[in-house]
Design a protein around this motif. Structure first.
Motif, PDB file in Angstrom:
ATOM      1  N   LEU A 119       0.833  -1.198   0.000  1.00  0.00           N
ATOM      2  CA  LEU A 119       0.000   0.000   0.000  1.00  0.00           C
ATOM      3  C   LEU A 119       0.867   1.248   0.000  1.00  0.00           C
ATOM      4  O   LEU A 119       0.601   2.218   0.709  1.00  0.00           O
ATOM      5  CB  LEU A 119      -0.930  -0.013   1.217  1.00  0.00           C
ATOM      6  CG  LEU A 119      -2.001  -1.109   1.212  1.00  0.00           C
ATOM      7  CD1 LEU A 119      -2.674  -1.213   2.573  1.00  0.00           C
ATOM      8  CD2 LEU A 119      -3.038  -0.823   0.139  1.00  0.00           C
ATOM      9  N   GLY A 120       1.908   1.212  -0.803  1.00  0.00           N
ATOM     10  CA  GLY A 120       2.825   2.340  -0.882  1.00  0.00           C
ATOM     11  C   GLY A 120       2.108   3.618  -1.279  1.00  0.00           C
ATOM     12  O   GLY A 120       1.259   3.621  -2.165  1.00  0.00           O
ATOM     13  N   ILE A 176      -2.158   5.192   1.962  1.00  0.00           N
ATOM     14  CA  ILE A 176      -1.340   6.064   2.821  1.00  0.00           C
ATOM     15  C   ILE A 176       0.055   5.516   3.067  1.00  0.00           C
ATOM     16  O   ILE A 176       0.876   6.168   3.708  1.00  0.00           O
ATOM     17  CB  ILE A 176      -2.013   6.312   4.177  1.00  0.00           C
ATOM     18  CG1 ILE A 176      -2.046   5.024   5.021  1.00  0.00           C
ATOM     19  CG2 ILE A 176      -3.406   6.893   4.013  1.00  0.00           C
ATOM     20  CD1 ILE A 176      -2.326   5.262   6.494  1.00  0.00           C
ATOM     21  N   GLY A 177       0.346   4.304   2.569  1.00  0.00           N
ATOM     22  CA  GLY A 177       1.626   3.673   2.874  1.00  0.00           C
ATOM     23  C   GLY A 177       1.456   2.580   3.913  1.00  0.00           C
ATOM     24  O   GLY A 177       0.443   2.531   4.617  1.00  0.00           O
ATOM     25  N   ASP A 178       2.430   1.712   4.008  1.00  0.00           N
ATOM     26  CA  ASP A 178       2.363   0.583   4.938  1.00  0.00           C
ATOM     27  C   ASP A 178       2.759   1.013   6.345  1.00  0.00           C
ATOM     28  O   ASP A 178       3.851   1.549   6.559  1.00  0.00           O
ATOM     29  CB  ASP A 178       3.298  -0.542   4.465  1.00  0.00           C
ATOM     30  CG  ASP A 178       2.856  -1.122   3.127  1.00  0.00           C
ATOM     31  OD1 ASP A 178       1.639  -1.249   2.924  1.00  0.00           O
ATOM     32  OD2 ASP A 178       3.730  -1.447   2.306  1.00  0.00           O
ATOM     33  N   LEU A 179       1.857   0.753   7.299  1.00  0.00           N
ATOM     34  CA  LEU A 179       2.110   1.085   8.699  1.00  0.00           C
ATOM     35  C   LEU A 179       1.602  -0.048   9.591  1.00  0.00           C
ATOM     36  O   LEU A 179       0.632  -0.727   9.240  1.00  0.00           O
ATOM     37  CB  LEU A 179       1.374   2.380   9.094  1.00  0.00           C
ATOM     38  CG  LEU A 179       1.900   3.693   8.516  1.00  0.00           C
ATOM     39  CD1 LEU A 179       0.923   4.821   8.831  1.00  0.00           C
ATOM     40  CD2 LEU A 179       3.277   4.022   9.070  1.00  0.00           C
ATOM     41  N   PRO A 180       2.213  -0.243  10.758  1.00  0.00           N
ATOM     42  CA  PRO A 180       1.702  -1.253  11.703  1.00  0.00           C
ATOM     43  C   PRO A 180       0.408  -0.768  12.355  1.00  0.00           C
ATOM     44  O   PRO A 180       0.109   0.427  12.370  1.00  0.00           O
ATOM     45  CB  PRO A 180       2.836  -1.378  12.726  1.00  0.00           C
ATOM     46  CG  PRO A 180       3.543  -0.063  12.667  1.00  0.00           C
ATOM     47  CD  PRO A 180       3.465   0.388  11.236  1.00  0.00           C
ATOM     48  N   MET A 233      -0.899   7.225  11.297  1.00  0.00           N
ATOM     49  CA  MET A 233      -2.034   6.922  10.409  1.00  0.00           C
ATOM     50  C   MET A 233      -2.947   8.132  10.261  1.00  0.00           C
ATOM     51  O   MET A 233      -3.351   8.497   9.149  1.00  0.00           O
ATOM     52  CB  MET A 233      -2.854   5.759  10.977  1.00  0.00           C
ATOM     53  CG  MET A 233      -2.343   4.387  10.649  1.00  0.00           C
ATOM     54  SD  MET A 233      -3.519   3.147  11.234  1.00  0.00           S
ATOM     55  CE  MET A 233      -2.521   1.666  10.994  1.00  0.00           C
ATOM     56  N   ALA A 234      -3.295   8.745  11.381  1.00  0.00           N
ATOM     57  CA  ALA A 234      -4.207   9.885  11.349  1.00  0.00           C
ATOM     58  C   ALA A 234      -3.641  11.014  10.503  1.00  0.00           C
ATOM     59  O   ALA A 234      -4.346  11.619   9.681  1.00  0.00           O
ATOM     60  CB  ALA A 234      -4.490  10.361  12.767  1.00  0.00           C
TER      61      ALA A 234
END
Length: 228
Positions: A35-36, A63-67, A74-75
């Motif tokens: 999800l780059g 939005i990009g890869d995040l845990p 994220m927000a």
């Protein structure tokens, strides 16, 4: 009918995909992960240009890869992406610790977030049910690893069908993605999600998902998903 979502990385690809018949345009950078995210400055240029020519074509962006626990980041990313004018902001959620809390947090944000349930190790039905209950406009079933395994290699089809039915019962759009190809067309048609999301299948097969999008492949997939 299942609509084609074409993942694109540039304005050129976005216009090519729209002209070739993709019903939804999804902006992401395949070279930066499942999800780059496309740079915000690029989104801010691409979205209004695409809107000017295709005013009712839905646009999403990742939005990009995040845990799961990176809630503050994220927000920030969700709000930045939403501010570019996209219709939907895609955020990956990995089943396991923190997933339910992450979904609840995303549902609270003032943006049209679409959670992407990363299903490399199967689908968590309880998580799917929660996503539907929280009122998201859509739910995507995808894979994080782009290693040749498709969503259908990772997920029990009957469980997936039950999740789609749960979402539909609440009026939630459903989308399938995850390295899907022509061998998966029969199963896509049988499950009849609202949307099928593709990237690698729309690119030159020699380069895979990081290669250049081929408008001819977009046209063939759009036609096939319409059942023609």
């Amino acid at each position: 009918m299942t609509a084609l979502l074409a993942s694109v990385r540039s304005a050129e690809e976005a216009f090519d995909a729209a002209k070739a018949g993709a019903e939804l345009i999804d902006l992401k950078e395949p070279g930066a992960g499942a999800l780059g995210g496309v740079l915000i400055g690029d989104l801010a240029r691409i979205v209004p240009a695409l809107r000017a020519q295709y005013p009712v074509r839905p646009i999403s962006a990742a939005i990009g890869d995040l845990p799961n626990d990176a809630l503050n980041e994220m927000a920030t990313r969700v709000l930045d992406v939403a501010a570019t004018g996209v219709d939907y902001v895609k955020v990956g959620v990995t089943p396991g610790p923190g997933a339910a809390n992450c979904l609840r947090f995303l549902a609270s944000l003032p943006a049209a977030v679409v959670p992407v349930l990363l299903s490399d190790h199967g689908v968590d039905r309880a998580l799917c049910a929660l996503a539907a209950q929280l009122g998201f406009k859509g739910i995507v079933f995808d894979t994080a690893s782009k290693n040749g395994r498709t969503l259908f290699d990772c997920v029990d089809v009957n469980t997936l069908a039950a999740c789609l039915a749960e979402a539909r019962s609440r009026g939630t759009m459903t989308a399938l993605a995850g390295s899907l190809g022509w061998d998966d067309l029969v199963r896509i048609r049988a499950l009849a999600p609202d949307i099928a999301g593709l990237r690698g299948a729309l690119c030159d097969e020699r380069d895979g998902r990081t290669g250049r999008l081929d408008p001819r492949r977009v046209e063939k997939w759009a036609t096939a998903l319409r059942g023609h």
